[in-house]
Design an enzyme around this catalytic site. Sequence first.
Site, mmCIF file in Angstrom:
data_model
loop_
_atom_site.group_PDB
_atom_site.id
_atom_site.type_symbol
_atom_site.label_atom_id
_atom_site.label_comp_id
_atom_site.label_asym_id
_atom_site.label_seq_id
_atom_site.Cartn_x
_atom_site.Cartn_y
_atom_site.Cartn_z
ATOM 1 N N HIS A 208 0.811 -1.223 0.000
ATOM 2 C CA HIS A 208 0.000 0.000 0.000
ATOM 3 C C HIS A 208 0.849 1.280 0.000
ATOM 4 O O HIS A 208 0.313 2.363 0.198
ATOM 5 C CB HIS A 208 -0.981 0.008 1.181
ATOM 6 C CG HIS A 208 -1.784 -1.245 1.288
ATOM 7 N ND1 HIS A 208 -2.725 -1.612 0.359
ATOM 8 C CD2 HIS A 208 -1.763 -2.249 2.208
ATOM 9 C CE1 HIS A 208 -3.266 -2.771 0.710
ATOM 10 N NE2 HIS A 208 -2.693 -3.179 1.820
ATOM 11 N N ARG B 28 -4.190 17.766 0.969
ATOM 12 C CA ARG B 28 -2.850 18.348 0.963
ATOM 13 C C ARG B 28 -2.251 18.156 -0.421
ATOM 14 O O ARG B 28 -2.860 17.539 -1.299
ATOM 15 C CB ARG B 28 -1.966 17.634 1.986
ATOM 16 C CG ARG B 28 -1.952 16.113 1.797
ATOM 17 C CD ARG B 28 -0.949 15.415 2.674
ATOM 18 N NE ARG B 28 -1.129 13.983 2.720
ATOM 19 C CZ ARG B 28 -0.744 13.123 1.775
ATOM 20 N NH1 ARG B 28 -0.171 13.580 0.674
ATOM 21 N NH2 ARG B 28 -0.942 11.823 1.908
#
Length: 656
Positions: free
Chosen positions: A235, A297
């Site tokens: 991941h 972000r």
Amino acid sequence: MFRSVLIANRGEIAVRIMRTARTLGIRTIAVYSEADRDAMHVRLADEAHAIGAAPARESYLNLDRLMEVARAAKAECLHPGYGFLSERAELAEACTAAGVVFVGPPAAAMRAMGLKSEAKALMVKARVPIVPGYHGDNQEPKFLRQKAYEIGYPVLIKAIAGGGGRGMRRVEKALEFETALEAAAREAEAAFGDARVMLEKYVERPRHVEVQVFADTHGNVVHLYERDCSLQRRHQKVMEEAPAPGITPEVREAMGRAAVEAARAVGYRGAGTVEFLAEGGAELRPDGFWFLEMNTRLQVEHPVTEAITGLDLVEWQFRVAAGEKLPLKQSDIRLEGHAVEARLYAEDPERGFLPSIGHVHALQLPTGEGIRVDSGIESGDEITPYYDPMLAKIIAYGRSREAAFNRLAKALAETVVIGPRTNVAFLRALAFSPEVRQGRVDTHLIERELHSLGGTPKGADHAAAARAVERLLAREQTRLSARTKARTNERQSVWDTFGSFSLSAAAETGVAVTIDGERASAFVRFEADGPKARINGERAADCLVVELPAAAIAWRNGKQTWVALADSTAVDLEHLDGSGIVTAPMHGKVLSLEVARGEAVKKGQRLLVLEAMKMEHALTAPLDGKIAELLVRVDDQVAERAKLVVITPAEAEGAK
């Protein structure tokens, strides 16, 4: 425009933000931990302030200290970069309270998207498709296990408040669920201060496609096209590209529209990324993608979007934060060419991608047409165990996807990092992978092709080691000749330095060496132009060699080989050995102990869990036996190669 910015981050992202700030005439203010006192971002800033000890919780995650510096330095705005506090609403609120502009979204939007469960509920209202699963408040293990059964295995356990693969576990069957849940919750608590999780149906051979969005305070929201981030391991993204391979105009329109609606649903402002899970395959379908999460972000992989659009996303962030309108409308944003980014990590693919630390003895990063490198390190820097192991990002741009990957492969071949182990050779193999080149990517590709990509032990590079031996012996021969003023064809004992062998031009000499910590023999003949060595029948290959006081490091084909003469300190690179001694594979913190002294254990049984560079690493028993010594406690900090556990082998126990 702002006159000054406090960059509440470190490494390559801090350096990258400084680059844009300077073009806008903004004074840059850096912060640093004790471990980063001499770091590149500190050296490049207009001013820099110490904020605490090396551990992130005592420095870069210390909100109060950051705000003290912001006020003392009279910073007009604060840019959080990514990671650390970048997605913490508390930071945005603290900035507002201190009269400092936060270069990011409103706190409310961060909270709405920061909790994955709430974000998915919002997406349902906005009619954005989501993956089936459980996103509720009930965190009772028995309840979650039942929900996993209802969803159907395999399932994913995911941290509600996190990202980057931390606090995430794939569970194949019910028997594994509770252990995986405990590990995910513990990792989530350590990384994000929130142990809560949610469950999702696991999609076979999925693709990870994300859309860059931007919003201003005047009601304008646009997308800057998509990126494919499917090349992941555990991941964690390894390589990203833009645009996504196999995408059609219809799918791009559907994804872009969904991403914009997601941003509007939370009153977003600034740069954000809406991540989607898509069904694997060479082509994407309009009805075959689902909302995963929104990162509130700037993303690590933003350079590939900059490459295909010709835009500076950090400049857009500053302008939006200053109250300006978005520089372009959706119809004015163009997509040209193809870009791919490789993440250069301090890790060892042949040792299960364990993080690597140490002194950077030599560094060469690529240059040339279509190549961009974002880095926060230089030769001579120290890579510490306290932060993320990413060293640099290598970005290649071309008019076509093939051209971009060809440039990336060439750039990786030119990259040299000597000191900490890195994934350079692994990245180059990935750039040449037939499946990658054909665009047949999914999030499991790396795990399936791990062996062919160099992610399993390949054995020592004997030809590179032989070259290192030649350099070491030539150095010792020169030193000895200078001391004795003797000729090279006379037998000269070097017992006092490296052991009982002789330098002789008359015959081949056997020399004991260590190669990557393993004992070996080199066969050397001292000829007129210096020593000539061979190891295991292989003669020395031409490669780059860096000499250290007691060893040499040979760099060949993206791999480094450590060589020392016999009496130099040997380094055991494995955390397990046949004697039953378990040592730390890297510097880290003991998160849990799963055995007790005197307990019988089986080979492969988990003994303890170490945390290093934000990831958990389980150490297992190398053999059947009984725990004779347990030398650490929970929360202990341990050094690389420190002895942790001693197991008395079962045979020895039976002989008593």
